[in-house]
Structure formats: C-alpha cells, structure tokens
Design an enzyme around this catalytic site. Structure first.
Site, PDB file in Angstrom:
ATOM      1  N   THR A  40       1.047  -1.069   0.179  1.00  0.00           N
ATOM      2  CA  THR A  40      -0.063   0.062  -0.060  1.00  0.00           C
ATOM      3  C   THR A  40       1.079   1.303  -0.128  1.00  0.00           C
ATOM      4  O   THR A  40       0.295   2.406  -0.063  1.00  0.00           O
ATOM      5  CB  THR A  40      -0.871  -0.074   1.115  1.00  0.00           C
ATOM      6  OG1 THR A  40      -0.382  -0.370   2.227  1.00  0.00           O
ATOM      7  CG2 THR A  40      -2.008  -0.821   1.073  1.00  0.00           C
ATOM      8  N   LYS A  88       3.666   1.934   2.287  1.00  0.00           N
ATOM      9  CA  LYS A  88       4.058   2.277   3.679  1.00  0.00           C
ATOM     10  C   LYS A  88       5.784   2.677   3.229  1.00  0.00           C
ATOM     11  O   LYS A  88       6.294   3.618   3.963  1.00  0.00           O
ATOM     12  CB  LYS A  88       4.038   1.234   4.506  1.00  0.00           C
ATOM     13  CG  LYS A  88       2.617   0.590   4.913  1.00  0.00           C
ATOM     14  CD  LYS A  88       2.281  -0.181   5.746  1.00  0.00           C
ATOM     15  CE  LYS A  88       2.699  -1.532   5.501  1.00  0.00           C
ATOM     16  NZ  LYS A  88       2.088  -2.201   4.403  1.00  0.00           N
ATOM     17  N   THR A  89       6.578   1.695   2.855  1.00  0.00           N
ATOM     18  CA  THR A  89       7.755   2.074   2.698  1.00  0.00           C
ATOM     19  C   THR A  89       8.167   3.252   1.845  1.00  0.00           C
ATOM     20  O   THR A  89       8.899   4.125   2.045  1.00  0.00           O
ATOM     21  CB  THR A  89       8.646   0.978   1.668  1.00  0.00           C
ATOM     22  OG1 THR A  89       8.100  -0.236   2.508  1.00  0.00           O
ATOM     23  CG2 THR A  89      10.004   0.909   1.909  1.00  0.00           C
ATOM     24  N   GLU A  98     -19.556 -22.459 -14.853  1.00  0.00           N
ATOM     25  CA  GLU A  98     -19.452 -21.032 -15.291  1.00  0.00           C
ATOM     26  C   GLU A  98     -20.623 -20.305 -15.490  1.00  0.00           C
ATOM     27  O   GLU A  98     -20.962 -19.139 -15.240  1.00  0.00           O
ATOM     28  CB  GLU A  98     -18.305 -20.517 -16.160  1.00  0.00           C
ATOM     29  CG  GLU A  98     -16.655 -21.196 -15.928  1.00  0.00           C
ATOM     30  CD  GLU A  98     -16.314 -20.677 -14.323  1.00  0.00           C
ATOM     31  OE1 GLU A  98     -17.071 -19.507 -14.047  1.00  0.00           O
ATOM     32  OE2 GLU A  98     -15.525 -21.565 -13.992  1.00  0.00           O
ATOM     33  N   HIS A 143     -22.532 -19.866 -12.321  1.00  0.00           N
ATOM     34  CA  HIS A 143     -22.287 -18.575 -11.531  1.00  0.00           C
ATOM     35  C   HIS A 143     -22.888 -17.264 -12.238  1.00  0.00           C
ATOM     36  O   HIS A 143     -23.585 -16.589 -11.635  1.00  0.00           O
ATOM     37  CB  HIS A 143     -20.798 -18.399 -11.592  1.00  0.00           C
ATOM     38  CG  HIS A 143     -20.136 -19.408 -10.800  1.00  0.00           C
ATOM     39  ND1 HIS A 143     -20.040 -19.479  -9.554  1.00  0.00           N
ATOM     40  CD2 HIS A 143     -18.798 -20.108 -10.990  1.00  0.00           C
ATOM     41  CE1 HIS A 143     -19.208 -20.304  -8.615  1.00  0.00           C
ATOM     42  NE2 HIS A 143     -18.551 -20.868  -9.696  1.00  0.00           N
TER      43      HIS A 143
HETATM   44  P1  ATP Z   1       5.297  -3.992   2.273  1.00  0.00           P
HETATM   45  O1  ATP Z   1       4.367  -3.992   3.508  1.00  0.00           O
HETATM   46  O2  ATP Z   1       5.255  -5.190   1.464  1.00  0.00           O
HETATM   47  O3  ATP Z   1       6.673  -3.655   2.576  1.00  0.00           O
HETATM   48  P2  ATP Z   1       4.701  -1.414   1.493  1.00  0.00           P
HETATM   49  O4  ATP Z   1       3.232  -0.857   1.983  1.00  0.00           O
HETATM   50  O5  ATP Z   1       5.705  -0.951   2.144  1.00  0.00           O
HETATM   51  O6  ATP Z   1       4.717  -2.798   1.540  1.00  0.00           O
HETATM   52  P3  ATP Z   1       5.780  -0.091  -0.855  1.00  0.00           P
HETATM   53  O7  ATP Z   1       6.894  -1.103  -0.990  1.00  0.00           O
HETATM   54  O8  ATP Z   1       5.879   1.116  -0.357  1.00  0.00           O
HETATM   55  O9  ATP Z   1       4.478  -0.923  -0.157  1.00  0.00           O
HETATM   56  O10 ATP Z   1       5.152  -0.303  -2.364  1.00  0.00           O
HETATM   57  C1  ATP Z   1       5.703  -1.229  -3.230  1.00  0.00           C
HETATM   58  C2  ATP Z   1       5.584  -0.157  -4.700  1.00  0.00           C
HETATM   59  O11 ATP Z   1       4.129  -0.142  -5.008  1.00  0.00           O
HETATM   60  C3  ATP Z   1       6.181   1.227  -4.592  1.00  0.00           C
HETATM   61  O12 ATP Z   1       7.496   1.127  -4.678  1.00  0.00           O
HETATM   62  C4  ATP Z   1       5.128   1.944  -5.749  1.00  0.00           C
HETATM   63  O13 ATP Z   1       6.039   1.461  -6.967  1.00  0.00           O
HETATM   64  C5  ATP Z   1       4.111   1.239  -5.596  1.00  0.00           C
HETATM   65  N1  ATP Z   1       3.131   2.109  -4.792  1.00  0.00           N
HETATM   66  C6  ATP Z   1       2.436   1.858  -3.745  1.00  0.00           C
HETATM   67  N2  ATP Z   1       1.455   2.620  -3.498  1.00  0.00           N
HETATM   68  C7  ATP Z   1       1.777   3.670  -4.164  1.00  0.00           C
HETATM   69  C8  ATP Z   1       1.250   4.852  -4.174  1.00  0.00           C
HETATM   70  N3  ATP Z   1       0.215   5.129  -3.408  1.00  0.00           N
HETATM   71  N4  ATP Z   1       1.441   5.550  -5.209  1.00  0.00           N
HETATM   72  C9  ATP Z   1       2.610   5.394  -6.065  1.00  0.00           C
HETATM   73  N5  ATP Z   1       3.180   4.146  -6.156  1.00  0.00           N
HETATM   74  C10 ATP Z   1       2.697   3.214  -5.035  1.00  0.00           C
END
Ligand code: ATP
Length: 606
Positions: A219, A221-222, A437, A440
């Site tokens: 989502t 977070k990183t 199918e 469904h």
């Molecule tokens: P995890 O819990 O698996 O570590 P995470 O929540 O940290 O996942 P990220 O690693 O931040 O997720 O996101 C993975 C990739 O998804 C990012 O590098 C980006 O390419 C894309 N991404 C996710 N959310 C966004 C967003 N809101 N806008 C743009 N790109 C996004």
C-alpha cells in the site's frame, strides 16, 4: 545500492576462498603423490655405510633441499634394471648438504657414484605444496566459518542507508505518492520536525519518536517513509524486522543497538523498520526463540526511550498485523502515533495508474478511470505490477503502444493467472466447466446486490478451468448481510448448475465452497450476524476463547454455518431450475465460443 556492493564483495571473497581451497587440494594431492614415491626413508648413518660399501649407484640432489634420493645398485640381491629403478630408490634427509657433498666427492670423481643435480624450482614447488598442505585444515575451517557467517548474514550491517555519509539523500518525494492525500497531510508535519527541530523544542513541544504505519502489503508504507526522509533531506536508514531475528542469541539485540547508534551519528535521521511484527510480537512464552525475540524487542524499547532531546531521530515502522504487536511498543514516547495506510479508493487507484503510466506508451483507447473501476481492492504495488505486465504483453504482441486489451489481459493475468489456451481438455470436462461458469453468471444475474458479469470464459487460466469475472465499479467500506448471503448464492451457482443440468458434481467447486464457508463463518463469528447467537465475536481458532462460550455455542456455530450454506445452495438450484433455458443457452454458447463478453451475456436476458 550499498547492500548490493557488499553482496558483490562477499561473493568475490567466497570465490577467492573456493579457488584457494581447490588449488590447495590439487597441490596437496600432487604432493601426497610425490611423497608416496619417496616414502621409503633411510637413516643418514645407514646411507654413509652403504656408500662406503659401494652399494649406491646414483644420488639425486636438489639445490636448496636437504632431502636427497639415492638409488641402490641391487634390489633384494638381484642386479638392478631400468624397470625396477623406482623400487631401488630411497629418500634420505642429510644434516648438511655441503658436508655430504664433500664426503662423496672422491667417489663421484672416481666414477663409483653418479651425482645428479636438479634445479631448485621443482623443490620450491614442493615446498609451497608442503606449506599449503599443512595449512589445509586451517583454510578449511576458515572457509567453513566464512560460509556460515555469510549464511547467517552477520559480520556486516544489514541496514540500508540512503543518505548519511555518502550524502546521497532518498530521492523519493511526496509527489511520487499518488492518492493517500489525508495520510500525506498527517505526515507532512514530521518533515517539518526534521527540518527545524529547534523551533519545536523552543516552543516546548515534544518531537514524536515513533510512528506506526498500518496497512496491507504494497500500500506504499515504505514509499511514504522514504518520501518523508526525502522531503526533509535527512538520511533514511531502513531494516526489516525479520532481519533482526538471528539464530544466535543476543545478535538481534546488538543489531538494534548498532542501528540506533548509526542513526544517532547521522541525526537528524529516519529509521524505518519494516515488518515490525517480526520482533514486536506480543511477548508471552519464554521458550528459546521467544526469549531471543524478547531480547530484541526489549532492546528496541530501551533505544526508543533513550534518545536525547537534541537527537532528532524519528522511527517509522510498518506492519500489516497491528493486533500482533506488544502493547509496550504503543506506549507514549514510543510508537504513540499510528497512521493507517489503506488500499487506494477509486480516485487513488486512478492517480496511481496515471503516475505509473508516465514512463510508458499507451494507445488512445486506454482509459485509466475505467481500469481503476475494475480494480477495486488492488494495492498500489499491484496496480504498478499490472501496468508493467501490460507493457510486457504489448511488447510480446508487437503493439506500438499498450492497448486497453493489453491492460485487461494484465489484470486477468494478475488476478486469475495466465491463459492456457493450448491445454487439451476433454469434451466432457469442457461441458462441465461451461455449465459451472454459466451457473455462476446466470445465478448472479438474479441477485440484486451482485455486480454485473464482465466476462465468462472456459479457457483455463492459472489453476482455474474457467472463470466468471464480475464488474467492480464501486468502492465499498461496508458489506450488508444480504450482500454476503447473495454472494454465497452466486458462489454456489457453479456447483448447482453441475447438479441440475448434468446430475453430477465435480471437484471444480472446491474453491467456491471454501470461500462460501469462510463467508458463513465470518458472518457468525466476526460480524455477529446470526439472530440466535447475536452480535458476538468468537475467535474460532483460539481454543481458550471458545471455552468461554461453552460447547453449546460452538455446536450452534457449526449448525448455523451448515444452514447458511444449505440455504445458499438451495437458492442457487431454484434460480437455475426456473431458468434452465437461459442456463443451457449460456453453456452452449460458451462451448462454441469459449468466451462471452458482458454485452453478449446481457443479450440472453432480453
Ligand atoms: P510491504 O508491506 O510489502 O513492505 P509497502 O506497503 O511498504 O509494502 P511499498 O514497498 O511502499 O509498499 O510499495 C511497493 C510499490 O508499490 C512502490 O514501490 C510503488 O511502486 C507502488 N506504490 C504503492 N503505493 C503507491 C502509491 N500510493 N503511489 C505510487 N506508487 C505506489
């Protein structure tokens, strides 16, 4: 980047060790071979006696070596021949080469004895071989330890630093995050804290220490944590919770300490701990691994409490299982701020799709709003993945730009799996899949809360023999009881069609049954939707909680799950029996064309 470089270095080191080992073994074996030839040793005094008695034919000496080879004239009393020369040889160590040569010189001059001198190079080789061979056990031990260290991953910092010493800052900014506007607004003040901490301290404000980001994987977070560091221009030090867990006690805790020490040196800085649940899970038992985890967690708590006010370090942590976390982590002064990072809504998905489309070529027929509508529940990472898959499909198909079809295929590839048009399927199986199918699709058409059918197919994809896709054009936060009940009916539509049309049932319905049973169970135990049981939460996988309610309640849950499924199956059969003609038509069209679009499907109901 840094980690990659370290990885490379490690690999090179490992290769060097391997080559060294291999060479030592080869040289060692050669040496052993050599030794074998010369293993018949003779005492020096014995040699002198034999020389004086005229029993020696030849003496082989190597410059720089005290080891000589002598050849006897006879072997077991028999005259020596060329063939048995090797057997007539013995090895002797002489105390002083010079004295020995002087001693035999007269005999050599008188041709009583032949003296052969060999160049030193060979002996040097033997010397190296000897040294290497004697070092072999040590080398082996060191190599083994290196390998274990490498496997365990210690002996190096595992955290990745963006910025800091190298002054290369995280290059992610808030503009690189699509959607999540409220969350960005909530976190923008952190950037300000990091930029001018003194202003806040002067005002008497406490700078937050820890912020927990909750949300499904992918989502963003990183991405958010990196963007905060990027916007503030401070180093971003990241590590995953699972990397703290070590086989050897105490290492996890020392790693936490090192991580914080590094951050303190670089302050102001951001520490990002991904998957914090790996170390921050609730402390309960005291068995081996648990104690190790507890030590790591305790160290983290100690470090978070121990910042000085002049050190601006903000710890961001991410998890998708907040309920697992130890309560101590959430106390004031630690992770006392929590921000939920949800899966993107319709607008968010469109924004993410647009952001990730920037570096790709799209045909005019691609409409990101529609794609966003079809991908409810997808995370940012999944959407980015879909666009990447679409680009791969477009290239493979030889298109000039990514078309709408390419994107739709990518969505199907990611959700159901790759189309397997070449799989050979018997006519009987095809018919069964077609009815399944069609079942469904037809059943859901008669259910008010269920979305329209988007596509029905009997071309196998991934593990599925066929699939029915529904339109998803609405983001929902709540699901009603009626909707859940009708979802179960739609799921039972496949099995019901097999039964009413072919009087046969197959394993093809296993996944439908699993999902439907899950819905029924959640309705009773999570959402408290049963009239008799009332609004209670019952964790069926926690025996202790179940005991609280007693066996009567547990039995009732079982009965009610059964009842819900039975009702859903009966309703699906009833709908199909009342509309057998449509069911037959849809199934036959599927057998003929393999795929039916939404428009074609709607035609059967006009
Ligand atoms: P995890 O819990 O698996 O570590 P995470 O929540 O940290 O996942 P990220 O690693 O931040 O997720 O996101 C993975 C990739 O998804 C990012 O590098 C980006 O390419 C894309 N991404 C996710 N959310 C966004 C967003 N809101 N806008 C743009 N790109 C996004």
């Amino acid at each position: 980047m840094k980690e990659k470089k370290e990885d490379k270095k490690g690999k090179v080191a490992l290769w060097i060790v391997c080559i060294f080992l291999f060479t030592s073994v080869v040289i060692g074996m050669l040496y052993v071979g050599k030794m074998k030839q010369e293993d018949k040793e003779l005492a020096y005094t014995e040699l002198i006696k034999n020389i004086n008695q005229g029993e020696i034919e030849k003496i082989k000496m190597t410059t720089g070596s005290t080891s000589i080879t002598v050849t006897y004239k006879t072997l077991n009393g028999e005259e020596g021949t060329e063939e048995n020369e090797k057997d007539r040889q013995k090895k002797v160590i002489v105390p002083s080469v010079q004295a020995f040569v002087e001693l035999i010189q007269s005999k050599v001059d008188a041709n009583e004895l032949e003296l052969e001198l060999i160049q030193e190079s060979t002996s040097q080789f033997l010397k190296i071989a000897e040294t290497l061979f004697s070092l072999l056990p040590t080398i082996l031990l060191v190599a083994l330890m290196l390998m274990i260290f490498k496997m365990q991953g210690f002996g190096g910092d595992k955290d990745k630093v963006y910025g800091g010493e190298s002054n290369k800052k995280s290059d992610v900014r808030f503009k690189d995050i699509a959607g999540l506007e409220e969350e960005k607004n909530e976190l923008i003040e952190i950037v300000d804290f990091l930029k001018k901490p003194q202003a806040y301290l002067d005002m008497g404000a406490k700078i937050p220490r820890g912020i927990l980001l909750y949300g499904k994987p992918g989502t963003g977070k990183t991405l958010i944590a990196k963007a905060i560091a990027g916007e503030a221009g401070v180093p971003f030090i990241s590590m995953s919770g699972s990397e703290f867990i070590e086989m050897f006690a105490g290492l996890g805790a020392s790693r936490v300490r090192k991580l914080f020490d590094k951050a303190k040196k670089m302050s102001p800085a951001i520490i990002f701990i991904d998957e914090i649940d790996a170390i921050g899970a609730r402390r309960n038992s005291s068995s081996g691994a648990e104690t190790e985890n507890n030590q790591t967690l305790n160290q983290l708590l100690v470090e978070m409490d121990g910042f000085d006010t002049d050190q601006t370090i903000i710890v961001l942590a991410a998890t998708n299982r907040p309920e697992m976390l130890d309560k101590a982590l959430l106390r004031p002064g630690r992770f006392d701020r929590q921000v939920t990072i949800p899966a993107p809504d319709l607008n968010g998905r469109e924004a993410i799709l647009k952001l990730h489309s920037e570096n790709k070529k799209f045909a005019d027929d691609v409409d990101f709003h529609t794609i966003a509508g079809d991908t409810a529940g997808f995370t940012g990472a999944e959407l980015a993945n879909i666009l990447n898959e679409a680009a791969i499909i477009a290239t493979r198909e030889g298109h000039n730009a990514i078309t709408n079809d390419d994107v739709e295929n990518a969505v199907k590839k990611v959700t159901v799996g790759l189309e397997k048009a070449n799989r050979v399927i018997s006519d009987k199986d095809k018919k069964l899949t077609a009815y399944h199918e069609a079942g469904h699709a037809v059943v859901s058409k008669f259910l008010e809360t269920q979305t329209d059918v988007k596509e029905v197919s009997i071309i196998p994809r991934g593990a599925a023999g066929g699939y029915t896709m529904y339109k998803t054009n609405e983001d929902k936060y709540y699901i009603s009881r009626t909707e859940l009940l009708e979802k179960m009916v739609a799921l039972m539509g496949g099995r019901a069609a097999e039964k009413v049309a072919l009087n046969e049932i197959s394993t093809g319905a296993s996944n439908d049954i699993e999902v439907a049973t899950g819905i029924a169970r959640d309705m009773l135990t999570v959402y408290g939707m049963d009239d008799k049981l009332g609004p209670i939460s019952l964790k069926v996988d926690d025996p202790y909680e179940l005991q609280v309610f007693g066996e009567k309640v547990i039995a009732e849950v079982g009965n009610q799950i059964q009842q819900l499924i039975d009702n859903a199956y009966a309703t699906a059969q009833r709908i199909l029996l009342e509309n057998m003609d449509i069911l037959d038509k849809v199934a036959n069209t599927l057998l003929e064309k393999e795929k039916i679009s939404s428009e074609e499907f709607e035609m059967f109901f006009q």
